[in-house]
Design a protein around this motif. Structure first.
Motif, PDB file in Angstrom:
ATOM      1  N   THR A  28      -2.574  -6.646  -3.784  1.00 54.24           N
ATOM      2  CA  THR A  28      -2.447  -8.044  -3.087  1.00 54.24           C
ATOM      3  C   THR A  28      -1.324  -8.764  -3.227  1.00 54.24           C
ATOM      4  O   THR A  28      -0.546  -9.336  -2.522  1.00 54.24           O
ATOM      5  CB  THR A  28      -3.651  -8.980  -3.245  1.00 54.24           C
ATOM      6  OG1 THR A  28      -4.848  -8.249  -2.824  1.00 54.24           O
ATOM      7  CG2 THR A  28      -3.588 -10.220  -2.499  1.00 54.24           C
TER       8      THR A  28
ATOM      9  N   SER B 131      -3.385   0.148  -3.370  1.00 49.53           N
ATOM     10  CA  SER B 131      -3.214  -1.167  -2.602  1.00 49.53           C
ATOM     11  C   SER B 131      -3.271  -2.360  -3.440  1.00 49.53           C
ATOM     12  O   SER B 131      -3.791  -2.128  -4.606  1.00 49.53           O
ATOM     13  CB  SER B 131      -4.214  -1.313  -1.593  1.00 49.53           C
ATOM     14  OG  SER B 131      -4.384  -0.305  -0.520  1.00 49.53           O
TER      15      SER B 131
ATOM     16  N   GLY C 259     -11.204   4.358 -10.980  1.00 45.61           N
ATOM     17  CA  GLY C 259     -10.876   3.655  -9.695  1.00 45.61           C
ATOM     18  C   GLY C 259     -10.976   2.230 -10.134  1.00 45.61           C
ATOM     19  O   GLY C 259     -11.481   1.687 -11.065  1.00 45.61           O
ATOM     20  N   LEU C 260      -9.927   1.390  -9.323  1.00 40.36           N
ATOM     21  CA  LEU C 260      -9.970  -0.017  -9.392  1.00 40.36           C
ATOM     22  C   LEU C 260     -10.589  -0.558  -8.173  1.00 40.36           C
ATOM     23  O   LEU C 260     -10.049  -0.192  -7.076  1.00 40.36           O
ATOM     24  CB  LEU C 260      -8.545  -0.514  -9.610  1.00 40.36           C
ATOM     25  CG  LEU C 260      -7.955   0.104 -11.080  1.00 40.36           C
ATOM     26  CD1 LEU C 260      -6.439  -0.206 -11.075  1.00 40.36           C
ATOM     27  CD2 LEU C 260      -8.784  -0.340 -12.356  1.00 40.36           C
ATOM     28  N   GLU C 261     -11.107  -1.624  -8.017  1.00 39.23           N
ATOM     29  CA  GLU C 261     -11.731  -2.316  -6.854  1.00 39.23           C
ATOM     30  C   GLU C 261     -11.240  -4.021  -7.180  1.00 39.23           C
ATOM     31  O   GLU C 261     -12.049  -4.624  -7.896  1.00 39.23           O
ATOM     32  CB  GLU C 261     -13.137  -2.301  -6.850  1.00 39.23           C
ATOM     33  CG  GLU C 261     -13.386  -2.964  -5.570  1.00 39.23           C
ATOM     34  CD  GLU C 261     -13.154  -2.265  -4.431  1.00 39.23           C
ATOM     35  OE1 GLU C 261     -12.726  -2.882  -3.383  1.00 39.23           O
ATOM     36  OE2 GLU C 261     -12.944  -1.020  -4.087  1.00 39.23           O
ATOM     37  N   ASN C 262     -10.211  -4.179  -6.355  1.00 38.67           N
ATOM     38  CA  ASN C 262      -9.791  -5.690  -6.288  1.00 38.67           C
ATOM     39  C   ASN C 262      -9.798  -6.291  -7.649  1.00 38.67           C
ATOM     40  O   ASN C 262     -10.066  -7.190  -8.010  1.00 38.67           O
ATOM     41  CB  ASN C 262     -10.760  -6.489  -5.563  1.00 38.67           C
ATOM     42  CG  ASN C 262     -10.188  -7.779  -4.925  1.00 38.67           C
ATOM     43  OD1 ASN C 262      -8.744  -8.119  -5.141  1.00 38.67           O
ATOM     44  ND2 ASN C 262     -11.043  -8.942  -5.094  1.00 38.67           N
ATOM     45  N   GLU C 263      -8.858  -5.499  -8.505  1.00 38.44           N
ATOM     46  CA  GLU C 263      -8.796  -5.914 -10.222  1.00 38.44           C
ATOM     47  C   GLU C 263      -7.319  -6.230 -10.325  1.00 38.44           C
ATOM     48  O   GLU C 263      -6.263  -6.114  -9.408  1.00 38.44           O
ATOM     49  CB  GLU C 263      -9.186  -4.809 -11.075  1.00 38.44           C
ATOM     50  CG  GLU C 263     -10.743  -4.442 -10.835  1.00 38.44           C
ATOM     51  CD  GLU C 263     -11.003  -3.472 -11.753  1.00 38.44           C
ATOM     52  OE1 GLU C 263     -10.760  -3.491 -13.059  1.00 38.44           O
ATOM     53  OE2 GLU C 263     -11.787  -2.474 -11.569  1.00 38.44           O
TER      54      GLU C 263
ATOM     55  N   THR D 221      -6.398  -1.875  -5.766  1.00 39.01           N
ATOM     56  CA  THR D 221      -7.749  -1.164  -5.365  1.00 39.01           C
ATOM     57  C   THR D 221      -7.029   0.034  -5.253  1.00 39.01           C
ATOM     58  O   THR D 221      -6.028   0.447  -4.570  1.00 39.01           O
ATOM     59  CB  THR D 221      -8.309  -1.726  -4.167  1.00 39.01           C
ATOM     60  OG1 THR D 221      -8.691  -3.041  -4.174  1.00 39.01           O
ATOM     61  CG2 THR D 221      -9.364  -1.001  -3.435  1.00 39.01           C
ATOM     62  N   THR D 222      -7.932   1.346  -5.640  1.00 40.17           N
ATOM     63  CA  THR D 222      -7.305   2.713  -5.590  1.00 40.17           C
ATOM     64  C   THR D 222      -8.384   3.505  -4.788  1.00 40.17           C
ATOM     65  O   THR D 222      -9.739   3.175  -5.125  1.00 40.17           O
ATOM     66  CB  THR D 222      -7.151   3.129  -6.894  1.00 40.17           C
ATOM     67  OG1 THR D 222      -7.996   3.218  -7.847  1.00 40.17           O
ATOM     68  CG2 THR D 222      -5.938   2.168  -7.779  1.00 40.17           C
ATOM     69  N   SER D 223      -8.114   4.624  -4.604  1.00 43.42           N
ATOM     70  CA  SER D 223      -8.905   5.592  -4.148  1.00 43.42           C
ATOM     71  C   SER D 223      -8.373   6.929  -4.500  1.00 43.42           C
ATOM     72  O   SER D 223      -7.033   7.221  -4.445  1.00 43.42           O
ATOM     73  CB  SER D 223      -9.171   5.831  -2.606  1.00 43.42           C
ATOM     74  OG  SER D 223      -8.143   5.782  -1.752  1.00 43.42           O
TER      75      SER D 223
ATOM     76  N   THR E 118       0.636  -0.988  -0.127  1.00 39.05           N
ATOM     77  CA  THR E 118      -0.116   0.006  -0.165  1.00 39.05           C
ATOM     78  C   THR E 118       0.721   1.220   0.075  1.00 39.05           C
ATOM     79  O   THR E 118       1.797   1.272   0.734  1.00 39.05           O
ATOM     80  CB  THR E 118      -0.862   0.019   1.361  1.00 39.05           C
ATOM     81  OG1 THR E 118      -1.753  -1.207   1.147  1.00 39.05           O
ATOM     82  CG2 THR E 118      -1.826   1.142   1.161  1.00 39.05           C
TER      83      THR E 118
END
Length: 221
Positions: A201, A199, A173-177, A166-168, A142
């Protein structure tokens, strides 16, 4: 206070304002002719590493007279001078590693230098680099980056796919991609707030702000 270590390579110098962005690093480690770059920017050299086939005799002598630790390697070596300098740098256990002088000259050297930023050996430390007007932030887990609203940010995975991205604070925006290695999907996003969070994984991402040091309305970033 965070311990900041500056690594100076022998490529093109960043804009002079870099000295105001990194005014007082706790330690300066130079890769070969990075010694000349550091001295030109007004930094004192604490450690010099390399085969010293490109540093000026005057620059190296100046570093030695100032008490710098000089670590000499054979020209017939497997590692590049910057790789040796980064390996040396992390032995000092910094919190933040800032690298300058990566670009210029041969394109293979430039690409190899960018890939080095994502080395698994540097996972324990935050790594930033300044290349011309650009800032490169390495994301392993992160990171929070800062900048002007509307400023371009490109997210480029290196080495392998980056998963769970994941971004903010970014326009797209990306979400768990997943960002696939060698894919340009993450190019030319932009900040919607002065701070953005990225962030992942698994994998490594370079968050590149190509205009981070470019003056706006006549003033520095």
């Amino acid at each position: 206070m965070p311990r900041t270590l500056l690594v100076v390579a022998g490529g093109s110098l960043p804009p002079p304002l870099i000295a105001s962005i990194i005014p007082n690093p706790d330690l300066v480690v130079c890769a070969d002719s990075g010694v000349d770059n550091a001295l030109a920017l007004g930094y004192s050299v604490d450690v010099a590493v390399g085969d010293f086939d490109s540093v000026s005799a005057t620059g190296l002598a100046t570093a030695e007279r100032s008490g710098a630790l000089v670590e000499r390697h054979s020209i017939d070596k497997d590692e590049t001078d910057l790789e040796l300098a980064l390996t040396k740098a992390i032995t000092y256990m910094p919190d933040l590693l800032v690298v300058i002088g990566l670009d210029g000259g041969r394109v293979d050297h430039y690409l190899a230098n960018l890939l080095l930023l994502g080395s698994i050996r540097l996972r324990s430390v935050e790594v930033d680099a300044y290349v011309g007007d650009a800032k490169v932030s390495v994301v392993h887990d992160t990171r929070t980056i800062s900048g002007r609203i509307g400023e371009i940010v490109s997210l480029l995975p290196i080495g392998s796919d980056a998963t769970g991205v994941t971004t903010s604070g970014l326009a797209f925006g990306l979400e768990n991609e997943t960002l696939a290695a060698s894919s340009p999907r993450g190019v030319s996003n932009s900040l919607t707030t002065p701070l953005a969070k990225i962030s992942i994984t698994s994998g490594t991402v370079l968050a590149i702000q190509p205009d981070r040091l470019r003056p706006v309305d006549g003033s520095a970033a």
